[in-house]
Design a protein around this motif. Structure first.
Motif: not given
Length: 324
Positions: A258-274
């Motif tokens: 998803l292009g992240a280089t560090s933790l972002d709360p929204q991306l963490v929430d969206a990918t928590l199922g991983a």
């Protein structure tokens, strides 16, 4: 043997060969592998799900330049699925073709010959003609039943299998056997006594970072560290099933994709199922998500987390969760 035609000459050699294949093991595991190879004894690897037990066997097959034969255990597994069964349709067809023959005993011998045998993983491993003995992976033995365990005693004691119609088949080149267990139930002592034993625990933070860097190189260095810390923090929570290393890698790859280089709360929430596979765990983690992300980005991890409205219990041991 490895691709150079030589077996690992020392424990350090095993560690080097594992590292070359991006498997971050420790010296106790390398020692167990080395001794298992030297003594010709099966290696019984136990630990929580997702910590690298199966992967260790796969990597060892590559290290030895050997074929990997995998037997996935499950409840109700029997000889027909693990050892052999007769190819009944082909036998019937052959009987019809021999219908006119008067020599019935000769016909019987023909239909119970190796060409009518369907070889399953255990027979394939014992009756092998490989240049290098194969690696036999008996995966998740704790999912099978005690009757299957009892049968394995003969296989692991003498590396032989008895087929009533053909006799006893003994391995000319015994395979290197790796047995794994998630410890969903206790495996019988008689089986463990025939093996060398090793427990793989959840890795330390530094080791988990090294694993992510080795197995998910697409994740930026900062992201790898923060994801590893985030998973370490999750393991401190009272979850039904805490994430293993496999989930750490999936999460790092997902965020990197998803292009992240560090933790972002929204991306963490969206990918928590991983990382978390149960709805109850997802709800519990989301209740403390901002704090989880903040602590992980700051490198903190000393105070156990608790859901909102609750206080963590000092000194409470982390729950490891069930196997899978």
């Amino acid at each position: 043997m490895n691709r150079d035609g030589a077996a690992p000459a020392s424990i350090d050699d095993v560690m080097t060969l594992l590292a070359e294949r991006r498997y971050i093991g420790d010296r106790p595991l390398a020692t167990s592998i080395y001794l298992s190879l030297q003594l010709g004894k099966p290696l019984f690897i136990e630990g929580e799900a997702g910590v690298g037990k199966t992967e260790a066997a796969k990597v060892m097959a590559d290290v030895l330049g050997a074929r990997l034969i995998r037997l996935q255990c499950y409840e109700g597994i029997d000889l027909a699925h693990s050892v052999y069964e007769w190819n009944y349709p082909r036998q019937l067809l052959h009987i019809r073709l021999l219908h006119e023959t008067s020599d019935r005993s000769a016909a019987e011998k023909q239909i119970y010959s190796p060409e009518f045998l369907l070889r399953r993983p255990l027979l394939d491993a014992i009756d092998n003609h490989d240049p290098v003995p194969p690696v036999l992976l008996i995966d998740e033995i704790d999912r099978s039943d005690e009757e299957f365990e009892a049968f394995l005693l003969e296989v692991l004691s003498d590396f032989q299998i008895s087929i009533p119609e053909l006799g006893t088949i003994t391995a000319q080149k015994p395979p290197f056997v790796v047995i794994t267990s998630n410890r969903t139930r206790e495996v019988h002592d008689a089986l463990k006594r025939r093996c060398l034993y090793h427990w793989i625990d959840y890795p330390s933070l530094d080791k988990e970072i090294a694993i992510v860097r080795a197995r998910a190189p697409e994740a930026a260095e900062g992201l790898a560290r923060e994801v590893a810390q985030l998973v370490q923090n999750l393991r401190e929570m009272e979850l039904y099933k805490v994430p293993g290393v496999a989930e750490t890698l999936d999460w790092a790859r997902s965020l990197a994709a998803l292009g992240a280089t560090s933790l972002d709360p929204q991306l963490v929430d969206a990918t928590l199922g991983a990382a978390l596979k149960y709805q109850e765990d997802l709800i519990k983690a989301r209740e403390t998500l901002p704090e989880l992300v903040a602590r992980s980005r700051g490198g903190g991890g000393s105070t156990p987390l608790a859901p909102a409205g609750q206080s963590p219990s000092p000194g409470a041991p982390p729950r490891s969760g069930g196997g899978g």
